[in-house]
Write an enzyme that holds these catalytic residues in place. Structure first.
Site, PDB file in Angstrom:
ATOM      1  N   GLU A 261      92.447  44.660  50.016  1.00 16.92           N
ATOM      2  CA  GLU A 261      93.630  44.679  50.871  1.00 16.92           C
ATOM      3  C   GLU A 261      94.373  45.992  50.649  1.00 16.92           C
ATOM      4  OE1 GLU A 261      97.774  42.315  50.921  1.00 16.92           O
ATOM      5  OE2 GLU A 261      96.029  40.987  51.127  1.00 16.92           O
TER       6      GLU A 261
ATOM      7  N   ARG B 158      96.765  34.878  47.710  1.00 19.92           N
ATOM      8  CA  ARG B 158      96.392  36.264  47.426  1.00 19.92           C
ATOM      9  C   ARG B 158      94.912  36.412  47.742  1.00 19.92           C
ATOM     10  NH1 ARG B 158     101.049  37.056  47.458  1.00 19.92           N
ATOM     11  NH2 ARG B 158     102.381  38.112  45.906  1.00 19.92           N
TER      12      ARG B 158
ATOM     13  N   HIS C 276      98.895  40.340  55.892  1.00 20.01           N
ATOM     14  CA  HIS C 276      99.787  39.997  54.777  1.00 20.01           C
ATOM     15  C   HIS C 276     101.253  40.043  55.222  1.00 20.01           C
ATOM     16  CE1 HIS C 276     100.247  40.040  50.107  1.00 20.01           C
ATOM     17  NE2 HIS C 276     101.108  39.218  50.686  1.00 20.01           N
TER      18      HIS C 276
END
Length: 315
Positions: free
Chosen positions: A259, A231, A278
């Site tokens: 993000e 993450r 991602h």
């Protein structure tokens, strides 16, 4: 009149999932504005995949009968903000096993592409430039996997044929596996200086938020590669930028903080960094594995058996 309906909310059409028990009413909801039915009748909620937390959490305060909250991600950090809205005894389950293959593939892709200079070659192709030279191999490199759960183990599976000099494993606590020892997070300061490649595959928790901070990065050897498939907030973005801009470290990132990475952010154009948006779990491997997981979980739930991959139970 009290409803006796037992609803299951799914992000996929129920007809596309083989082996679902017939004892529930299945409702499809993938984050649309309108709910498919009364949330008060939902007993098993499968969260929409890769939708923002405000979408995923919206029905939770309206689900007093909920017994299982099932994510389709390995991490559950995106739903923790809604836990306080749940009745006691709700099982929060993750999607362990669904993303292992896909995310591990991307970890290997990012590592190989970065070491072999593939991003520069692609840019050279766009400019019709021939970038001949010697590039680094994964062979003979020492690799450190930080976060040795299902994904971390799958990463090692894919590293095994590449003749790495050494693969070192780190998890929250020390243990022994068939492949060798797993070190505790507390051992990282002594392990980082020996690694050529550091792969982050740990969940985001209070213990791992900002784990790769300035001190962590400073202990990495000159020229080492940091690969983040965990993450974004596991890495201190400002500290990483400083190391990239100095030219001392390289990075390959499938996740960032913030993000999505906004236009104009300095990380986009920092030297020696490869960024993917991602997509570790977003591959053709996702849906078949996710649907098999849901069929297993709902079969167990219908039979009164404990569901698998429980991360926590609400109090």
């Amino acid at each position: 009149m009290t409803s006796t309906t037992a609803d299951v909310w799914l992000p996929f059409p129920a007809r596309e999932i083989d082996g679902l028990p017939a004892s529930f009413q299945y409702r499809q909801w993938d984050g649309e504005e309108q709910f498919p039915a009364d949330p008060a009748d939902c007993v098993f909620y499968v969260t929409p995949y890769m939708k923002p937390p405000e979408v995923v959490l919206r029905p939770l305060p309206l689900m007093p009968k909920l017994r299982v909250l099932q994510t389709l991600t390995a991490g559950t950090d995106h739903v923790l903000g809604g836990i306080e809205d749940l009745p006691p005894g709700v099982r929060l389950c993750n999607a362990r096993g669904v993303h292992d293959a896909s995310t591990a593939e991307l970890a290997l892709t990012l590592t190989l592409a970065s070491l072999r200079g593939v991003p520069g070659m692609v840019r050279g192709q766009d400019r019709e430039e021939w970038h001949f030279g010697f590039y680094e191999a994964l062979a003979d490199k020492a690799v450190l996997i930080v976060g040795y759960g299902a994904v971390g183990a799958a990463v090692e599976d894919r590293l095994a044929p590449f003749e790495c000099a050494r693969i070192t494993r780190v998890a929250r606590s020390a243990r022994t596996t068939a492949r060798g020892p797993v070190h505790a997070l507390a051992d990282l300061p002594g392990l980082l200086p020996e690694a050529d490649v550091v792969i982050l595959s740990t969940p985001l928790t209070d213990a791992t938020r900002g784990l790769a901070d300035a001190a962590f990065l400073a202990r990495m050897k000159d020229g080492a590669l940091l690969v983040n498939i965990a993450r974004g907030p596991v890495v201190d973005t400002g500290a990483l930028l400083a190391e990239l801009e100095s030219g001392r470290l390289r990075a390959a990132l499938d996740v960032t903080d913030p993000e999505p990475l906004p236009a104009g952010h300095p990380l986009w154009h920092a030297p020696h960094v490869l960024i993917t948006p991602h997509v570790g779990g977003s591959s053709s491997a996702f849906e078949p594995r996710a649907k098999r997981l849901l069929a297993r979980q709902l079969t167990r739930f219908a039979a009164g058996e404990p569901v698998e991959h429980t991360v926590m139970i609400t109090e």
